[in-house]
Scaffold this motif. Structure first.
Motif, PDB file in Angstrom:
ATOM      1  N   ASN A 217       0.854  -1.216   0.072  1.00  0.00           N
ATOM      2  CA  ASN A 217      -0.006   0.005   0.058  1.00  0.00           C
ATOM      3  C   ASN A 217       0.739   1.147   0.149  1.00  0.00           C
ATOM      4  O   ASN A 217       0.604   2.236  -0.647  1.00  0.00           O
ATOM      5  CB  ASN A 217      -0.939   0.000   1.118  1.00  0.00           C
ATOM      6  CG  ASN A 217      -1.869  -0.945   1.249  1.00  0.00           C
ATOM      7  OD1 ASN A 217      -2.383  -1.534   0.001  1.00  0.00           O
ATOM      8  ND2 ASN A 217      -2.524  -1.470   1.976  1.00  0.00           N
ATOM      9  N   LEU A 220       2.296   1.734  -3.488  1.00  0.00           N
ATOM     10  CA  LEU A 220       1.519   2.021  -4.510  1.00  0.00           C
ATOM     11  C   LEU A 220       0.931   3.748  -4.221  1.00  0.00           C
ATOM     12  O   LEU A 220       0.426   4.226  -5.113  1.00  0.00           O
ATOM     13  CB  LEU A 220       0.284   1.200  -4.743  1.00  0.00           C
ATOM     14  CG  LEU A 220       0.398  -0.407  -4.981  1.00  0.00           C
ATOM     15  CD1 LEU A 220      -0.735  -1.164  -4.673  1.00  0.00           C
ATOM     16  CD2 LEU A 220       0.978  -0.380  -6.294  1.00  0.00           C
ATOM     17  N   MET A 251       2.260  -8.064  -4.306  1.00  0.00           N
ATOM     18  CA  MET A 251       2.373  -6.676  -5.134  1.00  0.00           C
ATOM     19  C   MET A 251       2.091  -7.553  -6.502  1.00  0.00           C
ATOM     20  O   MET A 251       1.639  -7.057  -7.546  1.00  0.00           O
ATOM     21  CB  MET A 251       3.929  -6.172  -5.312  1.00  0.00           C
ATOM     22  CG  MET A 251       4.001  -5.259  -6.512  1.00  0.00           C
ATOM     23  SD  MET A 251       3.065  -3.791  -6.266  1.00  0.00           S
ATOM     24  CE  MET A 251       3.919  -3.010  -5.027  1.00  0.00           C
ATOM     25  N   TYR A 254       2.693  -6.346 -10.044  1.00  0.00           N
ATOM     26  CA  TYR A 254       1.960  -5.141 -10.562  1.00  0.00           C
ATOM     27  C   TYR A 254       2.884  -3.535 -10.845  1.00  0.00           C
ATOM     28  O   TYR A 254       2.808  -3.049 -12.068  1.00  0.00           O
ATOM     29  CB  TYR A 254       0.756  -4.729  -9.786  1.00  0.00           C
ATOM     30  CG  TYR A 254      -0.188  -3.344 -10.525  1.00  0.00           C
ATOM     31  CD1 TYR A 254      -0.693  -3.526 -11.634  1.00  0.00           C
ATOM     32  CD2 TYR A 254      -0.062  -2.141  -9.797  1.00  0.00           C
ATOM     33  CE1 TYR A 254      -1.413  -2.402 -11.980  1.00  0.00           C
ATOM     34  CE2 TYR A 254      -0.715  -1.269 -10.085  1.00  0.00           C
ATOM     35  CZ  TYR A 254      -1.400  -1.305 -11.363  1.00  0.00           C
ATOM     36  OH  TYR A 254      -1.976  -0.119 -11.897  1.00  0.00           O
ATOM     37  N   MET A 255       3.539  -3.297  -9.724  1.00  0.00           N
ATOM     38  CA  MET A 255       4.451  -2.204  -9.998  1.00  0.00           C
ATOM     39  C   MET A 255       5.899  -2.666  -9.830  1.00  0.00           C
ATOM     40  O   MET A 255       6.240  -3.247  -8.751  1.00  0.00           O
ATOM     41  CB  MET A 255       3.995  -0.977  -8.826  1.00  0.00           C
ATOM     42  CG  MET A 255       4.980   0.187  -8.740  1.00  0.00           C
ATOM     43  SD  MET A 255       4.055   1.033  -7.665  1.00  0.00           S
ATOM     44  CE  MET A 255       5.340   2.713  -7.772  1.00  0.00           C
TER      45      MET A 255
END
Length: 289
Positions: A217, A220, A251, A254-255
């Motif tokens: 979190n 992101l 994660m 994703y990033m």
């Protein structure tokens, strides 16, 4: 002339005096009892030292907007007797010619780690402490981050593990991050204090699930260059590896981040991050004059 630092914790107040070159000449740990008793001990410690500036990193939540009446106050803390205490006001009354720099304990620790610790050479970092409570400080573009208040990442909400029915320990939110993953949750779930739990106990995987999710979190939302974790619960050497694994899993690709072993690190200034940050903030204030 000297600079001072006060890392004001709910259990103890670490106070230090340094010269303007950041050489510490005296340091003490004072139990956090009543405000009157604790402040008297703080003033007695600093009495021999004329100080130009004192950096204060306090347990919170605290009032950080100078335009508001609660600036300098400790606010809705669960620490008995310290709610609504005007700490900056008390220090300024005692030291009217000394600049007081005021922030949270975790913000001070983040700044200490950025300048002299695990995030040296970076412009941004998040420092998270996992102990009796959970808190996180944020540095962006080399400066402490705050808005209408300071970050309270420990009280953000996380997705429950599907096998976890524990109600949580937070007196305000029950099952926020702090309620589910701070030190008291370990004993609350198992009946065993964290330092006495074996490394292969299943509760560590649950702990890593929540902390790893919190770091997802943070990444992101804030995209810091480095995340640093400290605090008493992190004295378990195996836990950091579990947290990194949980971060990568949640994660889910994703990033894109730096390699996890570089991106997430243990504090490089154990038990000194906060007081170091307080002294650095005082040193910079003196340098601005």
């Amino acid at each position: 002339m000297y600079i001072g630092g006060i890392e004001a914790g709910g259990t103890k107040m670490i106070c230090a005096v340094a010269d303007e070159a950041m050489t510490v000449v005296d340091q003490i740990s004072i139990p956090t009892t009543t405000p009157t008793e604790t402040l008297t001990a703080i003033f007695d410690f600093f009495a021999p030292y004329p100080m130009k500036a004192v950096g204060v990193g306090s347990f919170g939540p605290i009032g950080i907007d100078p335009q508001q009446a609660n600036y300098g106050h400790i606010l809705a803390t669960p620490k008995a007797g310290w709610q609504q205490i005007d700490l900056v006001g008390a220090l300024s009354s005692q030291w009217p010619d000394t600049a007081i720099i005021w922030t949270t304990d975790v913000n001070a620790a983040a700044y200490g780690e950025l300048r002299l610790g695990a995030a040296q050479g970076k412009n941004s970092c998040v420092y998270m402490t996992v102990g009796t409570g959970i808190g996180a400080g944020v540095v962006r573009e080399g400066a402490l981050f705050q808005g209408i208040g300071h970050p309270e990442i420990g009280h953000t909400f996380v997705k429950r593990h599907p096998e976890d029915s524990y109600q949580g320990t937070c007196p305000y939110h029950h099952d926020c991050l702090e309620g589910l993953a701070a030190g008291p949750s370990l004993e609350g779930r198992t009946g065993i204090k964290g330092q006495d739990l074996p490394a292969d106990h299943a509760v560590w995987d649950l702990q890593a699930f929540y902390i790893g999710q919190a770091l997802v979190n943070i990444t992101l939302t804030l995209a810091p260059e480095k995340i640093i974790i400290g605090g008493g619960v992190m004295n378990q050497p195996h836990l950091l590896t579990k947290i990194k694994d949980a971060f990568v899993q949640q994660m889910a690709g994703y990033m894109e981040t730096p390699p996890v072993d570089d991106y997430i690190a243990a504090w490089a200034l154990p038990n000194q991050s906060g007081i170091t940050g307080c002294l650095l903030l005082a040193q910079e204030k003196v340098g601005q004059k």
